[in-house]
Design an enzyme around this catalytic site. Structure first.
Site, PDB file in Angstrom:
ATOM      1  N   HIS A 156       0.862  -1.186   0.000  1.00 55.70           N
ATOM      2  CA  HIS A 156       0.000   0.000   0.000  1.00 55.70           C
ATOM      3  C   HIS A 156       0.893   1.230   0.000  1.00 55.70           C
ATOM      4  CE1 HIS A 156      -3.741   2.264   0.761  1.00 55.70           C
ATOM      5  NE2 HIS A 156      -2.912   3.119   1.335  1.00 55.70           N
ATOM      6  N   CYS A 157       0.707   2.090  -0.991  1.00 57.38           N
ATOM      7  CA  CYS A 157       1.543   3.289  -1.130  1.00 57.38           C
ATOM      8  C   CYS A 157       0.742   4.533  -0.765  1.00 57.38           C
ATOM      9  CB  CYS A 157       2.065   3.412  -2.565  1.00 57.38           C
ATOM     10  SG  CYS A 157       3.062   4.895  -2.838  1.00 57.38           S
ATOM     11  N   PRO A 158       1.109   5.226   0.311  1.00 57.22           N
ATOM     12  CA  PRO A 158       0.367   6.441   0.679  1.00 57.22           C
ATOM     13  C   PRO A 158       0.519   7.564  -0.341  1.00 57.22           C
ATOM     14  CG  PRO A 158       2.341   6.202   2.030  1.00 57.22           C
ATOM     15  CD  PRO A 158       2.200   4.931   1.257  1.00 57.22           C
ATOM     16  N   ASN A 162      -3.346   4.414  -2.469  1.00 58.20           N
ATOM     17  CA  ASN A 162      -3.956   3.199  -2.986  1.00 58.20           C
ATOM     18  C   ASN A 162      -2.980   2.038  -2.817  1.00 58.20           C
ATOM     19  OD1 ASN A 162      -5.874   1.561  -4.156  1.00 58.20           O
ATOM     20  ND2 ASN A 162      -5.725   2.455  -6.201  1.00 58.20           N
TER      21      ASN A 162
END
Length: 299
Positions: A156-158, A162
């Site tokens: 999960h990439c802030p 997403n």
């Protein structure tokens, strides 16, 4: 053989009574149809906004501090066009990575009707996620931020607010690549501009005052160097993950490989589409993967 806690947990999942389909509420018939995918996470939204602001700041310094005051018209037009094209592609890739469903498993599909529709044979098992009440396909993992199980979840990439998964990995790779390119381009232009200002009068090399010009250029240099290193590393790890067909989570957990091994070229085409074309570099082209879904519910 010694059974680890992880093995014990997965053995529990294999028992039919663990599925408890009566506790799952069937998903609405209109679930996710015609709706935009967007994660309502405060931290992720803030990071996404900061990302766009940093790109706009870089564009402001490149255009108004370095290129517009330049007396070399051809130099300004070529570099301005190149930088803005790469910046546009970076933001478009970010937009697609953020608003594309990464491969979410239908929530609450662990119902009695769905399990019966799988027509399980003796010895076949399915796994249920106790957090989102979904029957998990192979290689799917639950994301605590998205609150969904994501197929082929990498992380999960802030910064894109997403998950990076099966459906949006291409856009995330393009985003890191284009950010790395505009960062490198900005660093090169800052270097040339400093040389130009040292040789000429500082009052003539920018429409801003000399102290303001130096501060703006130093901030841009720091931003570009930081994101060049960060996105280059991310781009490299993503390409390696694609070529080896092993997600970041699978590498971290050292999960046993249960899927067929393919060539690096086939793995690249599975993410970017069939066949190889300029569309691989476009965030507007949706990959035509041209293959059957390999993530089966039954193992």
């Amino acid at each position: 053989m010694m059974i680890t806690p992880v093995h014990r947990f997965r053995d529990i999942e294999r028992k039919p009574e663990y599925l408890q389909p009566e506790k799952c509420v069937p998903p609405p018939s209109h679930a996710s149809l015609g709706t935009m995918w967007f994660i309502r996470d405060g931290c992720g939204i803030a990071c996404a906004v900061v990302t766009w602001m940093l790109v706009f700041y870089a564009d402001f310094v490149v255009l108004l501090v370095m290129l517009v005051p330049s007396r070399d018209y051809v130099y300004s037009v070529i570099n301005g066009t190149l930088f803005n094209t790469l910046a546009f592609l970076a933001l478009a890739s970010h937009f697609r990575a953020m608003l594309t469903d990464p491969g979410a498993v239908p929530k609450g599909n662990a119902t009695k009707e769905f399990i019966e529709s799988l027509q399980l044979k003796p010895g076949q098992v399915v796994y249920k996620c106790p957090k989102c009440c979904s029957i998990k396909p192979d290689r799917a993992h639950h994301c605590s931020v998205c609150k969904r199980c994501i197929r082929k979840m990498d992380h999960h990439c802030p910064w894109v607010n997403n998950c990076v998964g099966e459906n949006n990995q291409k856009y995330f790779v393009l985003f890191t690549m284009y950010i790395a390119l505009i960062s490198l381009h900005a660093l090169i232009m800052v270097g040339f501009h400093f040389l130009y200002c040292f040789e000429e009068d500082w009052t003539k090399c920018s429409s801003f005052s000399p102290p303001t010009t130096v501060i703006l250029l130093i901030l841009l240099c720091f931003e570009a160097l930081l994101f060049l290193i960060f996105t280059s590393v991310m781009f490299g790890t993503q390409v390696h993950s694609i070529c080896t067909d092993e997600t970041g989570i699978e590498q971290l957990k050292k999960e046993e490989r249960r899927w067929a091994k393919k060539t690096k070229w086939m793995n690249m085409k599975a993410v970017f589409g069939h066949p190889f074309s300029i569309a691989w570099l476009s965030p507007f082209a949706t990959p035509d993967q041209g293959k059957a879904d390999p993530y089966q519910y039954v193992v």
